[in-house]
Design a protein around this motif. Structure first.
Motif, PDB file in Angstrom:
ATOM      1  N   ASP A   6      44.308  44.904  30.516  1.00  0.00           N
ATOM      2  CA  ASP A   6      43.551  44.098  30.719  1.00  0.00           C
ATOM      3  C   ASP A   6      41.735  44.353  32.239  1.00  0.00           C
ATOM      4  N   PHE A   7      41.725  43.937  32.037  1.00  0.00           N
ATOM      5  CA  PHE A   7      39.851  43.894  33.062  1.00  0.00           C
ATOM      6  C   PHE A   7      40.090  42.184  34.074  1.00  0.00           C
ATOM      7  N   SER A   8      39.610  43.481  35.526  1.00  0.00           N
ATOM      8  CA  SER A   8      39.466  41.818  36.118  1.00  0.00           C
ATOM      9  C   SER A   8      37.392  41.885  35.939  1.00  0.00           C
ATOM     10  N   LYS A   9      37.120  40.933  37.123  1.00  0.00           N
ATOM     11  CA  LYS A   9      36.503  40.688  36.709  1.00  0.00           C
ATOM     12  C   LYS A   9      35.264  42.127  37.241  1.00  0.00           C
ATOM     13  N   THR A  10      33.776  42.367  36.840  1.00  0.00           N
ATOM     14  CA  THR A  10      32.847  43.207  37.688  1.00  0.00           C
ATOM     15  C   THR A  10      32.849  43.217  38.232  1.00  0.00           C
ATOM     16  N   TYR A  11      33.126  45.154  39.275  1.00  0.00           N
ATOM     17  CA  TYR A  11      32.598  44.698  40.994  1.00  0.00           C
ATOM     18  C   TYR A  11      31.870  45.648  40.842  1.00  0.00           C
ATOM     19  N   PHE A  12      31.414  46.858  39.788  1.00  0.00           N
ATOM     20  CA  PHE A  12      30.147  47.555  39.825  1.00  0.00           C
ATOM     21  C   PHE A  12      30.046  47.735  38.693  1.00  0.00           C
ATOM     22  N   PHE A  13      28.102  47.024  38.517  1.00  0.00           N
ATOM     23  CA  PHE A  13      27.106  46.959  37.353  1.00  0.00           C
ATOM     24  C   PHE A  13      26.450  48.284  37.280  1.00  0.00           C
TER      25      PHE A  13
ATOM     26  N   ALA B 140      41.088  48.233  36.402  1.00  0.00           N
ATOM     27  CA  ALA B 140      41.682  47.928  34.568  1.00  0.00           C
ATOM     28  C   ALA B 140      43.426  47.602  35.393  1.00  0.00           C
ATOM     29  N   ILE B 141      44.571  47.066  34.641  1.00  0.00           N
ATOM     30  CA  ILE B 141      45.731  46.316  34.888  1.00  0.00           C
ATOM     31  C   ILE B 141      46.608  46.170  33.531  1.00  0.00           C
ATOM     32  N   ASP B 142      47.514  47.083  33.593  1.00  0.00           N
ATOM     33  CA  ASP B 142      48.421  46.807  32.502  1.00  0.00           C
ATOM     34  C   ASP B 142      48.182  45.304  31.568  1.00  0.00           C
ATOM     35  N   LYS B 143      49.033  45.244  30.590  1.00  0.00           N
ATOM     36  CA  LYS B 143      49.101  44.328  29.825  1.00  0.00           C
ATOM     37  C   LYS B 143      50.049  43.097  30.519  1.00  0.00           C
ATOM     38  N   ASN B 144      50.649  42.008  30.231  1.00  0.00           N
ATOM     39  CA  ASN B 144      51.124  41.001  30.823  1.00  0.00           C
ATOM     40  C   ASN B 144      51.612  40.865  32.457  1.00  0.00           C
ATOM     41  N   GLN B 145      50.425  41.400  33.011  1.00  0.00           N
ATOM     42  CA  GLN B 145      50.535  41.174  34.372  1.00  0.00           C
ATOM     43  C   GLN B 145      49.287  40.570  34.669  1.00  0.00           C
ATOM     44  N   GLU B 146      49.521  38.792  34.142  1.00  0.00           N
ATOM     45  CA  GLU B 146      48.351  37.872  35.054  1.00  0.00           C
ATOM     46  C   GLU B 146      48.566  37.728  36.052  1.00  0.00           C
TER      47      GLU B 146
ATOM     48  N   VAL C  63      43.668  40.143  41.649  1.00  0.00           N
ATOM     49  CA  VAL C  63      42.738  40.459  41.985  1.00  0.00           C
ATOM     50  C   VAL C  63      41.445  39.565  42.289  1.00  0.00           C
ATOM     51  N   ASN C  64      41.132  39.074  41.084  1.00  0.00           N
ATOM     52  CA  ASN C  64      39.715  38.169  40.411  1.00  0.00           C
ATOM     53  C   ASN C  64      39.655  37.567  41.638  1.00  0.00           C
ATOM     54  N   LYS C  65      40.667  36.659  42.350  1.00  0.00           N
ATOM     55  CA  LYS C  65      40.585  36.277  43.278  1.00  0.00           C
ATOM     56  C   LYS C  65      40.241  36.193  44.261  1.00  0.00           C
ATOM     57  N   ALA C  66      40.881  37.905  44.807  1.00  0.00           N
ATOM     58  CA  ALA C  66      40.157  38.873  46.138  1.00  0.00           C
ATOM     59  C   ALA C  66      38.853  39.125  45.670  1.00  0.00           C
ATOM     60  N   LEU C  67      38.703  39.907  44.188  1.00  0.00           N
ATOM     61  CA  LEU C  67      37.458  40.409  44.944  1.00  0.00           C
ATOM     62  C   LEU C  67      36.077  39.291  44.794  1.00  0.00           C
ATOM     63  N   THR C  68      35.979  37.518  44.192  1.00  0.00           N
ATOM     64  CA  THR C  68      35.590  36.823  44.041  1.00  0.00           C
ATOM     65  C   THR C  68      35.368  36.395  46.358  1.00  0.00           C
TER      66      THR C  68
END
Length: 278
Positions: free
Chosen positions: A124-131, A231-237, A243-248
């Motif tokens: 799985d992937f987090s939100k984009t942190y660098f485009f 990148a985060i392993d599957k089944n680690q919601e 991670v997404n919350k912290a990035l925001t």
């Protein structure tokens, strides 16, 4: 009777080992709760590059890996777990990062890794942190001005094993030859020695190489979009959501922009607005 006693003893031993293992909390990787474990340890283990200037590069003076992704991972760790939390860094390459994540050696990958449909089958992937966008690095004065020139001249393009850049360039320049190296340091050495006419990967990485090697320049614009995600392993919601919350939060409180500016403010041609896109 002796045989029965031996078998009974073996069964009891196996049962004891099973109970001990359970008491110690040993679980298959697929059943681990990474966020829960990290909260207990107050530590997140990140897989980072150590050969990529601006993103993650080993400083031989103090043996520390430094760069944009290292600083961002540190900020994310403290945002997720508290100011006293620690970020641990383990060096990965384009070819080793996925196996190391799957084996549980690291909790997440923050290593110039593009979020692609093929990779999403495994992680799985987090939100984009660098485009980023894929481009070319050439020697100043080179006849190669863009990827079309590379195709016309049937030149050799250099890439790194495990990166999707080689596959991308093969689609847009099918007549070009491809030479893959283990890491970017080797690829740069190959470019300097004339083993290829261009080196291809994400423009952010190439900008770092051009800063370190003034006789080379990024050319041709971008021909493929490369959004970097954690990148985060599957089944680690739970971990992914954290991670997404912290990035925001880091984007909102200005810490993200501060880190981006620290590493890219002196890079000629760098587009802050483009790189910071979500």
């Amino acid at each position: 009777m002796k045989k029965f006693i031996r078998i009974l003893g073996l069964v009891l031993t196996l049962l004891t080992l099973t109970v001990v293992a359970s008491a110690c909390g040993h679980k298959p990787l697929s059943q681990r709760n990474v966020l829960q474990t990290d909260r207990q340890d107050k530590t997140i283990t990140w897989g980072v590059k150590a050969d990529t200037r601006l993103f993650g590069l080993l400083d031989t003076k103090d043996n520390q890996i430094k760069g944009f992704e290292v600083d961002l991972a540190t900020a994310l760790t403290k945002q997720m777990l508290g100011k006293d939390a620690k970020a641990k860094f383990i060096q990965v390459t384009s070819s080793t990062r996925m196996p190391m994540l799957k084996n549980g050696n690291i909790d997440a990958i923050i290593a110039t890794m593009t979020n692609t449909p093929e990779r999403r089958k495994q992680v799985d992937f987090s939100k984009t942190y660098f485009f980023a966008g894929q481009s070319l690095l050439v020697k100043k004065g080179s006849r190669i001005k863009n990827v079309k020139d590379l195709n016309k001249q049937k030149g050799t393009v250099l890439g790194v094993v495990g990166s999707d850049s080689v596959q991308n360039v093969a689609k847009v320049a099918p007549d070009a030859k491809v030479l893959q190296l283990t890491d970017y340091a080797q690829a740069m050495t190959a470019l300097k020695s004339g083993q290829g006419q261009a080196l291809t990967t994400d423009n952010g990485i190439l900008y770092g190489m051009s800063v370190q090697n003034p006789g080379y320049e990024v050319t041709g614009g971008t021909f493929v979009s490369e959004p970097y995600g954690i990148a985060i392993d599957k089944n680690q919601e739970p971990f992914k959501a954290s991670v997404n919350k912290a990035l925001t939060q880091l984007r909102e409180n200005g810490e993200y922009d501060k880190i981006l500016h620290k590493w890219f403010h002196n890079v000629k041609g760098f587009d802050y607005k483009e790189a910071a896109k979500e």
